[in-house]
Design an enzyme around this catalytic site. Sequence first.
Site, mmCIF file in Angstrom:
data_model
loop_
_atom_site.group_PDB
_atom_site.id
_atom_site.type_symbol
_atom_site.label_atom_id
_atom_site.label_comp_id
_atom_site.label_asym_id
_atom_site.label_seq_id
_atom_site.Cartn_x
_atom_site.Cartn_y
_atom_site.Cartn_z
ATOM 1 N N LEU A 154 0.820 -1.219 0.000
ATOM 2 C CA LEU A 154 0.000 0.000 0.000
ATOM 3 C C LEU A 154 0.849 1.263 0.000
ATOM 4 O O LEU A 154 1.958 1.295 0.537
ATOM 5 C CB LEU A 154 -0.981 0.010 1.172
ATOM 6 C CG LEU A 154 -0.486 0.124 2.610
ATOM 7 C CD1 LEU A 154 -0.127 1.548 2.983
ATOM 8 C CD2 LEU A 154 -1.568 -0.379 3.549
ATOM 9 N N LYS A 208 8.899 -7.466 -2.148
ATOM 10 C CA LYS A 208 8.594 -6.156 -1.590
ATOM 11 C C LYS A 208 9.786 -5.199 -1.705
ATOM 12 O O LYS A 208 9.647 -4.064 -2.175
ATOM 13 C CB LYS A 208 8.160 -6.306 -0.126
ATOM 14 C CG LYS A 208 7.892 -5.005 0.596
ATOM 15 C CD LYS A 208 6.770 -4.216 -0.087
ATOM 16 C CE LYS A 208 6.708 -2.791 0.399
ATOM 17 N NZ LYS A 208 6.001 -2.601 1.620
ATOM 18 N N ASN A 212 10.200 -1.765 -4.161
ATOM 19 C CA ASN A 212 10.558 -0.430 -3.662
ATOM 20 C C ASN A 212 11.893 0.049 -4.242
ATOM 21 O O ASN A 212 12.065 1.230 -4.538
ATOM 22 C CB ASN A 212 10.588 -0.411 -2.131
ATOM 23 C CG ASN A 212 9.193 -0.225 -1.553
ATOM 24 O OD1 ASN A 212 8.236 0.004 -2.293
ATOM 25 N ND2 ASN A 212 9.054 -0.314 -0.249
ATOM 26 N N GLY A 257 12.178 16.003 -9.048
ATOM 27 C CA GLY A 257 11.939 16.988 -7.994
ATOM 28 C C GLY A 257 12.904 16.800 -6.846
ATOM 29 O O GLY A 257 14.060 16.399 -7.071
ATOM 30 N N CYS A 264 9.182 4.348 4.007
ATOM 31 C CA CYS A 264 9.455 3.078 3.307
ATOM 32 C C CYS A 264 10.640 3.137 2.352
ATOM 33 O O CYS A 264 11.662 2.512 2.596
ATOM 34 C CB CYS A 264 8.210 2.624 2.557
ATOM 35 S SG CYS A 264 6.883 2.179 3.661
ATOM 36 N N LYS A 327 4.876 13.553 1.069
ATOM 37 C CA LYS A 327 4.099 13.594 -0.176
ATOM 38 C C LYS A 327 2.701 14.089 0.174
ATOM 39 O O LYS A 327 2.327 14.103 1.356
ATOM 40 C CB LYS A 327 4.058 12.220 -0.840
ATOM 41 C CG LYS A 327 3.246 11.174 -0.087
ATOM 42 C CD LYS A 327 3.189 9.912 -0.933
ATOM 43 C CE LYS A 327 2.120 8.979 -0.456
ATOM 44 N NZ LYS A 327 2.037 7.761 -1.250
ATOM 45 N N ARG A 334 8.181 11.445 8.096
ATOM 46 C CA ARG A 334 9.372 10.606 8.238
ATOM 47 C C ARG A 334 10.252 10.765 6.991
ATOM 48 O O ARG A 334 9.790 10.612 5.884
ATOM 49 C CB ARG A 334 8.975 9.126 8.410
ATOM 50 C CG ARG A 334 8.451 8.809 9.800
ATOM 51 C CD ARG A 334 7.995 7.378 9.892
ATOM 52 N NE ARG A 334 6.834 7.126 9.051
ATOM 53 C CZ ARG A 334 6.330 5.916 8.798
ATOM 54 N NH1 ARG A 334 6.896 4.851 9.319
ATOM 55 N NH2 ARG A 334 5.270 5.777 8.034
HETATM 56 C C1 UDX Z 1 5.936 3.341 -1.188
HETATM 57 C C2 UDX Z 1 5.521 2.335 -2.289
HETATM 58 O O1 UDX Z 1 4.961 3.061 -3.387
HETATM 59 C C3 UDX Z 1 4.536 1.337 -1.735
HETATM 60 O O2 UDX Z 1 4.201 0.371 -2.725
HETATM 61 C C4 UDX Z 1 5.141 0.652 -0.526
HETATM 62 O O3 UDX Z 1 4.211 -0.246 0.050
HETATM 63 C C5 UDX Z 1 5.571 1.674 0.517
HETATM 64 O O4 UDX Z 1 6.457 2.634 -0.077
HETATM 65 P P1 UDX Z 1 4.795 5.477 -0.079
HETATM 66 O O5 UDX Z 1 5.968 5.548 0.838
HETATM 67 O O6 UDX Z 1 3.428 5.662 0.491
HETATM 68 O O7 UDX Z 1 4.764 4.064 -0.842
HETATM 69 O O8 UDX Z 1 5.012 6.611 -1.171
HETATM 70 P P2 UDX Z 1 5.176 6.709 -2.751
HETATM 71 O O9 UDX Z 1 3.919 7.155 -3.363
HETATM 72 O O10 UDX Z 1 5.833 5.518 -3.311
HETATM 73 O O11 UDX Z 1 6.201 7.946 -2.831
HETATM 74 C C6 UDX Z 1 7.480 7.844 -2.217
HETATM 75 C C7 UDX Z 1 8.249 9.104 -2.382
HETATM 76 O O12 UDX Z 1 8.667 9.268 -3.728
HETATM 77 C C8 UDX Z 1 7.508 10.395 -2.021
HETATM 78 O O13 UDX Z 1 8.373 11.229 -1.274
HETATM 79 C C9 UDX Z 1 7.190 11.013 -3.355
HETATM 80 O O14 UDX Z 1 7.091 12.408 -3.299
HETATM 81 C C10 UDX Z 1 8.391 10.585 -4.176
HETATM 82 N N1 UDX Z 1 8.139 10.520 -5.625
HETATM 83 C C11 UDX Z 1 7.223 9.650 -6.128
HETATM 84 C C12 UDX Z 1 8.871 11.334 -6.488
HETATM 85 O O15 UDX Z 1 9.724 12.119 -6.049
HETATM 86 N N2 UDX Z 1 8.651 11.241 -7.831
HETATM 87 C C13 UDX Z 1 7.736 10.388 -8.365
HETATM 88 O O16 UDX Z 1 7.596 10.362 -9.602
HETATM 89 C C14 UDX Z 1 6.992 9.569 -7.491
#
Ligand code: UDX
Length: 437
Positions: A154, A208, A212, A257, A264, A327, A334
Amino acid sequence: MRITVIGCGYLGATHAAAMAEFGHEVLAMEIDRAKREALAQGRVPMHEPNLADLLARNVESGQLRFTDSYAEVAAFGDLHFVCVGTPQQPESLAADVSQIEAAITGLAPHLARPALVVGKSTVPVGTAERMAGRLTALAPAGGEAMLAWNPEFLREGYAVQDTLHPDRIVVGIQDSRAEKLLRDFYQPMIDQGSPIVVTDYATAELVKVAANAFLATKISFINAMAEVCEATGADVVDLADSIGYDERIGRQFLNAGIGFGGGCLPKDIRAFVHRAGELGVEDAMTFLRHIDDINRRQRERVVHIAKAMVGGDLAGARIGVWGAAFKPDSDDVRDSPALWISGQLHLKGADVRVYDPQANATAGHAFPTLTYADSAVEACRGADLVLHLTEWPEFRELTPTDLEGVVRRQQLFDGRNVLDVDAWRSAGWTVRALGRR
Ligand code: UDX
């Protein structure tokens, strides 16, 4: 089925509420008293869209209850989901699996009849095998207390949607009885079209971290491209759009960015590198160190750019910051790049005012010496520079007119490449972004 969930963070709270919604009777265990009491009253102690309704509805109907007792958990059901955290260790890249160990050690002595314990947390490969041994050794049921590993994918901000409609279900098992139980349990989702992969422990654990690592690699790849774009006058957004049309590449996770953060991606790739070292395959994973380095460099670059934009001296410069969460649609700070950058600018003498639609409180807790504003406009009062660091929709809607007479100097940095740069420039603002013309 009567199931239990051990650990009620983002993963556990959502899993518990979502499984109750599917009609299972759920007993969820949380040792943090404040968190447990809030959840038991139907209140979600973090910002996660749609979770509050789901939780409140199922608490009210009695389908979902909470406890702090392993004895009660063991007595309640025969399918136990372990959803505790595995943060980075303070002095090492490795994951801290002590909460997993504590959950197995706490639960196992109460398992007197056949049961299936299902790990959902992200763990270093090899943990499941070790925990299976511990479970069998400590449970009065012995080999009838089985273990499966069923990682959760998730995303924060989409936790409910991802849990109710997973894009895949992966289960690592050693015993076909565990497969049967989990297939029955997930049948409603399988019927909805979620594919299921049944495999061994090691593969399930690795799926997993590999997922990631791949996502982190995509982000650092495009951020590295952004640096090249800056050096050549090219535009990274046009570049990402263009390569993203190739279906083999895809456009998702190519938003350049300030880089990735959260609970995670950063810690999972570090733990993966560490584990690879233990397994003697460090060379194969060296690239992940570069992925992490590129990601950290993005944050440092923003600090340099901000310093240059305020004239070379941060001391006394006033900087308005939009965003603190790692995000949008989350109040999680964190390892947040936004908060890290704000903190660095503050430590270097700037007067930093931060506004986040949901994360002011969590950010204030993590970084109390920063100043927090009540609105995006207030954060910019008297500012020499405005930094857009978390792409909440409300920031995209702001126009130069909203900041007329508010800022001291019309300077904007878009750290997420989503603002209408032309509109701000036409209104007389100096705008900079990463990898853009
Ligand atoms: C992530 C994985 O997507 C998810 O499958 C796993 O279970 C947990 O880790 P999450 O940590 O909720 O989920 O965030 P995610 O949407 O993956 O974004 C992670 C980071 O990457 C954020 O800081 C986001 O801003 C950054 N990001 C994401 C970018 O800088 N550029 C992008 O194109 C996409």
